[in-house]
Enzyme design. Structure first.
Site, PDB file in Angstrom:
ATOM      1  N   GLN A  48       0.731  -1.183  -0.099  1.00 19.63           N
ATOM      2  CA  GLN A  48      -0.067  -0.020  -0.050  1.00 19.63           C
ATOM      3  C   GLN A  48       0.774   1.364   0.134  1.00 19.63           C
ATOM      4  OE1 GLN A  48      -2.556  -1.986   3.074  1.00 19.63           O
ATOM      5  NE2 GLN A  48      -4.013  -0.554   1.915  1.00 19.63           N
ATOM      6  N   GLU A 200      -5.264 -10.321   8.964  1.00 18.80           N
ATOM      7  CA  GLU A 200      -6.808 -10.693   8.655  1.00 18.80           C
ATOM      8  C   GLU A 200      -6.867 -11.828   7.772  1.00 18.80           C
ATOM      9  OE1 GLU A 200      -8.030  -7.146   6.870  1.00 18.80           O
ATOM     10  OE2 GLU A 200      -8.271  -5.984   8.836  1.00 18.80           O
ATOM     11  N   GLU A 394      -4.917  -2.106  13.935  1.00 22.99           N
ATOM     12  CA  GLU A 394      -5.403  -1.047  12.932  1.00 22.99           C
ATOM     13  C   GLU A 394      -6.713  -0.549  13.449  1.00 22.99           C
ATOM     14  OE1 GLU A 394      -6.072  -2.412   8.661  1.00 22.99           O
ATOM     15  OE2 GLU A 394      -4.285  -3.445   8.786  1.00 22.99           O
TER      16      GLU A 394
HETATM   17  C1  FCB Z   1      -7.609  -3.426   6.444  1.00 20.25           C
HETATM   18  C2  FCB Z   1      -6.245  -3.755   5.959  1.00 20.25           C
HETATM   19  C3  FCB Z   1      -5.403  -2.616   5.771  1.00 20.25           C
HETATM   20  C4  FCB Z   1      -6.363  -1.458   5.242  1.00 20.25           C
HETATM   21  C5  FCB Z   1      -7.563  -1.183   5.835  1.00 20.25           C
HETATM   22  C6  FCB Z   1      -8.323   0.156   5.739  1.00 20.25           C
HETATM   23  O1  FCB Z   1      -8.627  -4.525   6.251  1.00 20.25           O
HETATM   24  O2  FCB Z   1      -5.502  -4.697   6.747  1.00 20.25           O
HETATM   25  O3  FCB Z   1      -4.825  -2.966   4.559  1.00 20.25           O
HETATM   26  O4  FCB Z   1      -6.834  -1.576   3.723  1.00 20.25           O
HETATM   27  O5  FCB Z   1      -8.329  -2.304   6.247  1.00 20.25           O
END
Ligand code: FCB
Length: 489
Positions: A48, A200, A394
């Protein structure tokens, strides 16, 4: 396919998440305080932000392939975009400026991921010394700035050479990954103290694969979905083997796995079908992975149902013993929003939550704003899984134009500011009530390549001008800065 993706993916975004409804009195920045040593940082992932997609002998990854080869023909990523340049953070001159901006922000930690396809361009075999040196330098540079590196080994990007051998559906995938993980631990295991095996698995196997294969497969939705369990199981095994290797090497830190988790709530609490669907979605979304990673077992209800539609999926007793014996030292939690669940006979197993957001405008594409559900989630993890060590790896929001307009060189992302403060307050409350949460990484440091949405969806504390790479901190950067300033040193 594009339409299908557009329909469902608003939620994919952040692996989107879960939550509860919050604080009666909105928190102020001044009221947010964590214990000394609490990790407060930001989060990114290699594909990213790095760009440099062929630099220093990098091999092709699945996302290089998808963006450059099929992304432009079979479906559109954002506005026909790729991660070839992204935020140019593979470049040391650029990333040093970013580290300086992070230092000014006041974070004490930074979660980033390593691209497997840089370290082992073919996925197995030869190790690329230049890429090894690059990440070594990055870790050194972060530490010199007083920022603790939190290193994710795998964030959705697999070397394409391995995808061509069947990817995670191939039982050998756990061997490939373990060999890669051992290279990482030997190279950086003494310097970096926090590692994360995977990001994830639910999103990778039950959302991305399911959606991307929709048009190629004539199979029923539930069959396509259940097929994901094979790869998910191999990934959890790979994670457990990496944990075992990490512990065997007696390295001086901790290793975790990151799951996307969130309470499952009925979309319409007055509709009995939605009320019945929510707990079942919870099993598929949360319990399957929490039990797999933290208990070394899968919930019977999920296993029976997945096996019924994926009869070739098997797990052996030694495999489950491996999971049980090699639990992560901490659980990484990605939380964006609760899953608002609807009973939907056209969805896998008759339940759906993707893209369902009952909030009225302004809405975040990561899902409904329910910070109290982050608190609820942390308390549930504490109660149901013997209070494990947790790190929020996150959390973030993307409100679109309403938040992202630049006026006289300034971006007043008021909705993100509120989201940031209220989620931090939810974590603070959980910590005060005994949750062993040790950190919070905001997604993301800067706007970046948001997977299928390309650069059209923005989650950064810092704006990136795509033409010039100029960074402009948003108002949320300054709010976070004021919170960071008052933390105990
Ligand atoms: C999560 C991802 C990350 C980013 C966020 C917004 O699912 O792990 O890479 O895309 O969402």
């Amino acid at each position: 396919m594009n339409q299908i993706l557009r329909k469902f993916l608003p939620a994919l975004l952040g692996s989107l998440a879960w939550g509860a409804c919050a604080a009666q009195t909105p928190p102020t920045a001044a009221s947010i305080r964590f214990p000394k040593g609490f990790l407060l940082g930001t989060s990114t992932a290699a594909y990213q932000v790095e760009g440099g997609y062929q630099a220093d002998g990098k091999g092709e990854s699945n996302w290089d392939f998808m963006a450059n080869k099929i992304g432009v023909t079979q479906f559109t990523i954002g506005k026909k975009e790729t991660g070839n340049v992204a935020d140019n953070m593979y470049d040391r001159t650029t990333y040093r400026k970013d580290i300086a901006l992070m230092k000014q922000l006041g974070v004490n930690s930074y979660r980033f991921s390593i691209a497997w396809s840089r370290i082992m361009p073919q996925g197995t075999g030869a190790v690329n010394a230049k890429a090894v040196a690059h990440y070594d330098q990055l870790i050194t540079d972060l530490k010199a700035a007083g920022i603790e590196p939190i290193v994710t080994l795998y964030h959705f990007d697999m070397p394409q050479a391995l995808i061509e051998k069947g990817g995670w559906a191939n039982p050998a995938s756990a061997d490939w990954y373990t060999a890669y993980a051992e290279v990482i631990f030997k190279q950086y295991g003494q310097k970096a103290k926090k590692f994360i095996t995977f990001n994830e698995p639910y999103i990778e196997f039950f959302v991305q694969h399911y959606l991307m294969n929709l048009e190629q497969s004539k199979a029923a939705p539930t069959v396509r979905y259940a097929a994901g369990m094979t790869g998910a199981h191999h990934m959890l095994l790979a994670s457990a083997r990496a944990v075992a290797a990490y512990h065997r090497l007696k390295l001086p830190g901790q290793i975790g796995i990151t799951l996307n988790l969130g309470p499952c709530l009925p979309f319409d609490p007055k509709n009995p079908a939605d009320v019945a669907a929510a707990p079942w979605q919870d099993v598929l979304l949360n319990k399957l992975f929490l039990d797999g990673a933290l208990r070394g077992s899968y919930p019977k209800q999920a296993l029976d149902s997945l096996q019924k539609y994926n009869p070739t999926f098997k797990r052996t007793a030694p495999e489950m013993a491996l999971l049980a014996a090699n639990k992560p030292d901490f659980l990484g939690v990605n939380f964006y929003a609760p899953a608002m669940v609807k009973a939907d006979p056209t969805s896998p197993f008759g339940v759906n939550w993707l893209g369902l957001n009952p909030d009225s405008a302004p809405t975040s594409s990561t899902g409904p704003h329910r910070p109290e559900q982050l608190y609820a989630l942390l308390m549930r993890i504490k109660a149901d899984y013997q209070n494990p060590t947790v790190m929020i790896t996150e959390n973030g929001a993307a409100y679109g134009d309403v938040d992202e307009k630049m006026v006289n060189g300034k971006i007043n992302d008021a909705n993100r500011c509120r989201s940031l403060m209220e989620h931090l307050a939810a974590v603070q409350r959980a910590v005060a009530e005994g949750s062993k949460t040790i950190g919070y990484m905001h997604w993301s440091y800067a706007d970046n390549f948001e997977w299928i949405f390309g650069y059209t969806v923005k989650l950064g504390l810092v704006n990136v001008d795509r033409a010039t790479q100029k960074r402009t901190p948003k108002q949320s950067y300054y709010v976070y800065q004021s919170i960071l300033k008052q933390q105990p040193k």
